[in-house]
Design a protein around this motif. Structure first.
Motif, PDB file in Angstrom:
ATOM      1  N   PHE A 287      39.672  46.791  42.782  1.00  0.00           N
ATOM      2  CA  PHE A 287      41.354  47.394  43.191  1.00  0.00           C
ATOM      3  C   PHE A 287      41.542  45.433  43.130  1.00  0.00           C
ATOM      4  N   LEU A 288      43.418  45.430  42.024  1.00  0.00           N
ATOM      5  CA  LEU A 288      43.992  45.116  41.826  1.00  0.00           C
ATOM      6  C   LEU A 288      45.225  44.442  42.440  1.00  0.00           C
ATOM      7  N   GLY A 289      45.809  43.311  43.424  1.00  0.00           N
ATOM      8  CA  GLY A 289      46.962  43.417  43.584  1.00  0.00           C
ATOM      9  C   GLY A 289      48.086  42.550  42.089  1.00  0.00           C
ATOM     10  N   VAL A 290      48.979  43.479  42.009  1.00  0.00           N
ATOM     11  CA  VAL A 290      49.310  42.541  40.845  1.00  0.00           C
ATOM     12  C   VAL A 290      51.196  42.283  41.565  1.00  0.00           C
ATOM     13  N   LYS A 291      52.051  41.321  41.068  1.00  0.00           N
ATOM     14  CA  LYS A 291      52.925  40.912  41.532  1.00  0.00           C
ATOM     15  C   LYS A 291      53.557  40.765  40.395  1.00  0.00           C
ATOM     16  N   LEU A 292      55.049  41.289  40.391  1.00  0.00           N
ATOM     17  CA  LEU A 292      55.456  40.992  38.863  1.00  0.00           C
ATOM     18  C   LEU A 292      56.112  40.080  39.236  1.00  0.00           C
ATOM     19  N   ALA A 293      56.303  38.845  38.433  1.00  0.00           N
ATOM     20  CA  ALA A 293      56.483  37.630  37.821  1.00  0.00           C
ATOM     21  C   ALA A 293      58.255  37.956  38.868  1.00  0.00           C
TER      22      ALA A 293
ATOM     23  N   GLY B  84      52.809  39.133  37.187  1.00  0.00           N
ATOM     24  CA  GLY B  84      53.657  37.763  37.529  1.00  0.00           C
ATOM     25  C   GLY B  84      51.377  37.683  37.958  1.00  0.00           C
ATOM     26  N   ASN B  85      51.870  36.958  39.170  1.00  0.00           N
ATOM     27  CA  ASN B  85      50.176  36.777  39.452  1.00  0.00           C
ATOM     28  C   ASN B  85      48.988  37.792  39.767  1.00  0.00           C
ATOM     29  N   VAL B  86      47.662  37.891  40.148  1.00  0.00           N
ATOM     30  CA  VAL B  86      47.187  39.546  39.602  1.00  0.00           C
ATOM     31  C   VAL B  86      45.828  38.540  41.046  1.00  0.00           C
ATOM     32  N   GLU B  87      45.556  39.782  42.156  1.00  0.00           N
ATOM     33  CA  GLU B  87      44.334  39.218  42.374  1.00  0.00           C
ATOM     34  C   GLU B  87      43.346  40.242  42.584  1.00  0.00           C
ATOM     35  N   ALA B  88      41.726  40.371  42.192  1.00  0.00           N
ATOM     36  CA  ALA B  88      40.831  41.417  41.804  1.00  0.00           C
ATOM     37  C   ALA B  88      40.117  41.168  43.182  1.00  0.00           C
ATOM     38  N   ASN B  89      40.252  42.504  43.637  1.00  0.00           N
ATOM     39  CA  ASN B  89      39.015  43.077  44.812  1.00  0.00           C
ATOM     40  C   ASN B  89      38.088  43.565  44.175  1.00  0.00           C
ATOM     41  N   ILE B  90      36.876  43.616  44.392  1.00  0.00           N
ATOM     42  CA  ILE B  90      34.863  44.441  43.606  1.00  0.00           C
ATOM     43  C   ILE B  90      35.204  45.602  44.526  1.00  0.00           C
ATOM     44  N   MET B  91      35.328  46.404  44.238  1.00  0.00           N
ATOM     45  CA  MET B  91      34.559  47.526  45.426  1.00  0.00           C
ATOM     46  C   MET B  91      33.115  47.394  45.687  1.00  0.00           C
ATOM     47  N   LEU B  92      32.663  46.994  46.585  1.00  0.00           N
ATOM     48  CA  LEU B  92      30.964  46.956  47.052  1.00  0.00           C
ATOM     49  C   LEU B  92      30.181  48.214  46.784  1.00  0.00           C
ATOM     50  N   SER B  93      30.731  49.287  48.192  1.00  0.00           N
ATOM     51  CA  SER B  93      30.748  50.720  48.046  1.00  0.00           C
ATOM     52  C   SER B  93      31.633  51.486  48.662  1.00  0.00           C
ATOM     53  N   GLU B  94      31.877  52.209  48.664  1.00  0.00           N
ATOM     54  CA  GLU B  94      32.766  53.026  49.563  1.00  0.00           C
ATOM     55  C   GLU B  94      32.015  54.138  50.211  1.00  0.00           C
ATOM     56  N   GLU B  95      32.548  54.276  51.379  1.00  0.00           N
ATOM     57  CA  GLU B  95      32.385  54.797  52.384  1.00  0.00           C
ATOM     58  C   GLU B  95      33.045  56.069  52.561  1.00  0.00           C
ATOM     59  N   LYS B  96      34.538  56.280  52.606  1.00  0.00           N
ATOM     60  CA  LYS B  96      34.959  57.119  53.119  1.00  0.00           C
ATOM     61  C   LYS B  96      36.018  57.826  51.671  1.00  0.00           C
ATOM     62  N   LEU B  97      35.365  59.523  51.388  1.00  0.00           N
ATOM     63  CA  LEU B  97      36.032  59.462  50.213  1.00  0.00           C
ATOM     64  C   LEU B  97      37.284  60.610  50.964  1.00  0.00           C
ATOM     65  N   ALA B  98      38.481  60.458  49.850  1.00  0.00           N
ATOM     66  CA  ALA B  98      39.615  61.299  50.346  1.00  0.00           C
ATOM     67  C   ALA B  98      39.089  62.863  50.396  1.00  0.00           C
TER      68      ALA B  98
ATOM     69  N   TYR C   9      51.381  41.635  47.773  1.00  0.00           N
ATOM     70  CA  TYR C   9      52.189  41.943  46.560  1.00  0.00           C
ATOM     71  C   TYR C   9      52.961  43.628  46.154  1.00  0.00           C
ATOM     72  N   ASP C  10      53.148  43.759  44.470  1.00  0.00           N
ATOM     73  CA  ASP C  10      54.007  44.808  44.101  1.00  0.00           C
ATOM     74  C   ASP C  10      53.356  45.900  44.169  1.00  0.00           C
ATOM     75  N   TYR C  11      52.712  46.137  43.516  1.00  0.00           N
ATOM     76  CA  TYR C  11      51.205  47.228  43.239  1.00  0.00           C
ATOM     77  C   TYR C  11      50.328  46.766  43.400  1.00  0.00           C
ATOM     78  N   ARG C  12      49.403  47.921  43.769  1.00  0.00           N
ATOM     79  CA  ARG C  12      47.626  48.419  44.008  1.00  0.00           C
ATOM     80  C   ARG C  12      47.621  48.779  43.003  1.00  0.00           C
ATOM     81  N   LEU C  13      46.290  48.926  42.096  1.00  0.00           N
ATOM     82  CA  LEU C  13      45.788  49.089  40.355  1.00  0.00           C
ATOM     83  C   LEU C  13      44.284  49.880  41.316  1.00  0.00           C
ATOM     84  N   ARG C  14      43.733  50.666  41.076  1.00  0.00           N
ATOM     85  CA  ARG C  14      42.620  51.076  41.396  1.00  0.00           C
ATOM     86  C   ARG C  14      41.888  51.473  39.613  1.00  0.00           C
TER      87      ARG C  14
END
Length: 150
Positions: free
Chosen positions: A68-74, A133-147, A104-109
């Protein structure tokens, strides 16, 4: 559009058994196949049913990493949100683009085969995009609940 209890029951069934024939769905609701089909068609025409999708297991298809990426536009003034959304949506590894309020402005999967593949996507495709601009990455370890059903 006003939904009655039968419409709601049909929508619940479709979320779980979307590939079932309309006759079988109708049997569960006490409706004939044509009546069930007409209700589904009416719900589609009204936009209540926005589409159907097939859910694939990314890991079994060789995509072992989800980030999951948090993206902030410059500079929001120099790149339009629509241009960013269009460009990032064209990247095959980007599975979803969500415009959010917060740090962040956007969240990307993003899915990738492994960490090296993710690094390639990040460095060559995402970080080189105009306006990122800024990007923050969060690596998914496990997914407990699906949509699930609404």
């Amino acid at each position: 559009m006003t939904l009655d209890e039968t419409d709601r029951a049909l929508l619940r069934l479709l979320q779980i058994y979307a590939a079932q024939p309309t006759g079988r769905l109708g049997d569960k609701l006490g409706l004939s196949q044509p009546a069930t089909w007409r209700r589904i068609r009416r719900l589609q025409d009204a936009g209540v049913i926005a589409g159907q999708r097939l859910t694939l297991d990314a890991e079994k298809l060789g995509f072992g990493v989800t980030v999951f990426l948090g993206v902030k536009l410059a500079t929001k003034g120099r790149v339009s949100l629509e241009d960013f959304e269009r460009a990032v949506s064209a990247i095959a590894e980007v599975q979803s683009v969500e415009h959010v309020l917060g740090l962040y402005d956007y969240r990307l999967r993003v899915v990738a085969r492994d960490l090296a593949d993710f690094e390639r996507v990040l460095r060559r495709r995402i970080m080189t995009m105009r306006g990122v601009g800024n990007v923050e990455a969060n690596i998914m370890l496990s997914e407990e609940k699906l949509a699930g059903p609404l």
